[in-house]
Design a protein around this motif. Sequence first.
Motif, PDB file in Angstrom:
ATOM      1  N   UNK A 279      -1.338   5.245   4.733  1.00 49.04           N
ATOM      2  CA  UNK A 279      -0.147   6.043   4.860  1.00 49.04           C
ATOM      3  C   UNK A 279       1.141   5.971   4.652  1.00 49.04           C
ATOM      4  N   UNK A 280       1.101   4.410   4.676  1.00 51.21           N
ATOM      5  CA  UNK A 280       2.807   3.462   4.204  1.00 51.21           C
ATOM      6  C   UNK A 280       2.536   3.410   2.894  1.00 51.21           C
ATOM      7  N   UNK A 281       2.986   4.808   2.193  1.00 54.62           N
ATOM      8  CA  UNK A 281       2.726   4.332   0.876  1.00 54.62           C
ATOM      9  C   UNK A 281       4.485   4.334   0.426  1.00 54.62           C
ATOM     10  N   UNK A 282       4.946   3.114   0.550  1.00 57.34           N
ATOM     11  CA  UNK A 282       6.003   3.177  -0.219  1.00 57.34           C
ATOM     12  C   UNK A 282       6.269   2.619  -0.963  1.00 57.34           C
TER      13      UNK A 282
ATOM     14  N   UNK B 129      13.002   5.327  -0.871  1.00 54.34           N
ATOM     15  CA  UNK B 129      12.312   5.911  -0.153  1.00 54.34           C
ATOM     16  C   UNK B 129      10.390   6.044  -0.579  1.00 54.34           C
ATOM     17  N   UNK B 130       9.577   6.103   0.940  1.00 54.04           N
ATOM     18  CA  UNK B 130       8.406   6.565   0.522  1.00 54.04           C
ATOM     19  C   UNK B 130       8.165   7.555   0.914  1.00 54.04           C
ATOM     20  N   UNK B 131       6.252   7.747   1.022  1.00 54.97           N
ATOM     21  CA  UNK B 131       5.227   8.409   2.004  1.00 54.97           C
ATOM     22  C   UNK B 131       4.815   8.986   3.000  1.00 54.97           C
ATOM     23  N   UNK B 132       4.649   9.458   3.758  1.00 52.88           N
ATOM     24  CA  UNK B 132       3.577   9.005   4.645  1.00 52.88           C
ATOM     25  C   UNK B 132       4.495   8.255   6.215  1.00 52.88           C
ATOM     26  N   UNK B 133       3.674   7.316   6.421  1.00 56.90           N
ATOM     27  CA  UNK B 133       4.434   7.001   6.842  1.00 56.90           C
ATOM     28  C   UNK B 133       5.340   6.092   6.997  1.00 56.90           C
ATOM     29  N   UNK B 134       5.437   5.504   6.033  1.00 56.06           N
ATOM     30  CA  UNK B 134       6.792   4.949   5.068  1.00 56.06           C
ATOM     31  C   UNK B 134       7.985   5.489   5.106  1.00 56.06           C
ATOM     32  N   UNK B 135       7.896   6.568   5.592  1.00 58.78           N
ATOM     33  CA  UNK B 135       9.794   6.446   5.629  1.00 58.78           C
ATOM     34  C   UNK B 135      10.011   8.428   6.352  1.00 58.78           C
TER      35      UNK B 135
END
Length: 460
Positions: A383-386, A426-432
């Motif tokens: 989920x940390x796809x930055x 910025x990223x997606x999921x829990x990254x941002x």
Amino acid sequence: MSATSSHRAASSHRVTSYNPADPTDLVVEVPAAGAEGVTAAVARARAAQPGWLASGAAARSAALGKAADAIAGQAEELAELMLREVGKPLSEARGEVARAAAILRYYAQAPFAAGGAVHETAAGAGLLFTRRRPYGVAGLVTPWNFPLAIPVWKLAPALAVGNTAVLKPAPEATALGLRLAELMDLPADVLTVVPGGAEEGGALVGAADIVSFTGSTAVGSAVVRGCAERGVPVQAEMGGVNAAIVLPGADIEQAAAHLAYAIAGYAGQKCTATSRVIAVGDAYQPLREALAKALPAVEGGPVINEAARDRLAGAVSSALADGAVAVTGGQVPDRAGWFIEPTLLESVPQGHPLLGEEFFGPLAVLLPAADLDEAVALANSTRHTLSASVHTTELDVAMAAADRLAAGMVRINAPSSGVDFHLPFGGSGAASYGPREQGQAALDFYTSSRTVSLLPAGTL
């Protein structure tokens, strides 16, 4: 936590910062602002904000341009302080100082940009228009790994559009935060630095009119919740577990050079650093051999403190005990400071934390994939796809991968760790969480849109 490590955190009374390459070297010790000090700083900034906005576009532009010149004029001093306070290699430190000055010059033009748009009325005479206006006081909570660039890419757009700012740097970067404010030399209370730790950060999140945070997922989630309860805008950048995909036919030597830097440059202490290398098909063995040569040659410096070094060493030991194999590195060298060798592991078992958590160090896992489909699935499995990188000589393959990767930033034939400061970050999921940083996106974030209807007097 050891005595030395605990010194790096802010207490309720003092903030201390030590050199990670020489933990006996105290860089700075200053009083912590405390919650009351932060609240008072926000109150002063709020009182100063109308005057800063009213000073006009030319004045704000000139102030940011002057700040850029001041930073550029002290480039070597700042780079050497960065080397000493946070352990960033001198070449990277010099690059960050130059970037900070460039960011200020970029946003120095923003006060002259259009602040809204004019529209036709639905019927009859009148004027409809939108205006973008500042929120008031921007509360900025920043990390130690980019101690100039990240504060500047937050405060420059905030100030350009007429907000004032209160900056709470990480305790480990206190000296750099204070020096930045000195060099910027803005009018009283337009920019205030409040030294401290969690207490000060919490107070700032609880008092500012808009909040921008960069740091860990746990703290960022708490920041988001606190801002949501108050109904204030927030953006939170919380790191990444970033993948690099190397396909058959790629220039393996070039890819290995890019990946070595992305894994171990500045000891892997970048939210965009590569932590998973996915080799597709026949690329695996030649890439493994090339990385085994390239990684040990990277001089990334120390990690930030003893706790970080021990966490990394523990993760490597745990993976090896579970059957992983060290392609290169993994040892703690016998030297002063918080160093660990650049490390590449393979055969890391499924479910191990190294495959899904950010460890923030010069450590990556090498994974095989049968084809592009499997490689993309592996890259998107966190989920940390930055950030992600793709290494190939085939344009159609590169574009297909870019379309399917979940990362907020995809770099083709380049390290995952590069950032273009004039484009959204910025990223997606829990990254941002929240709107993007940098570029036009930042100017939009630090302003709210207001719609004005202006009708002739006497209109029914």
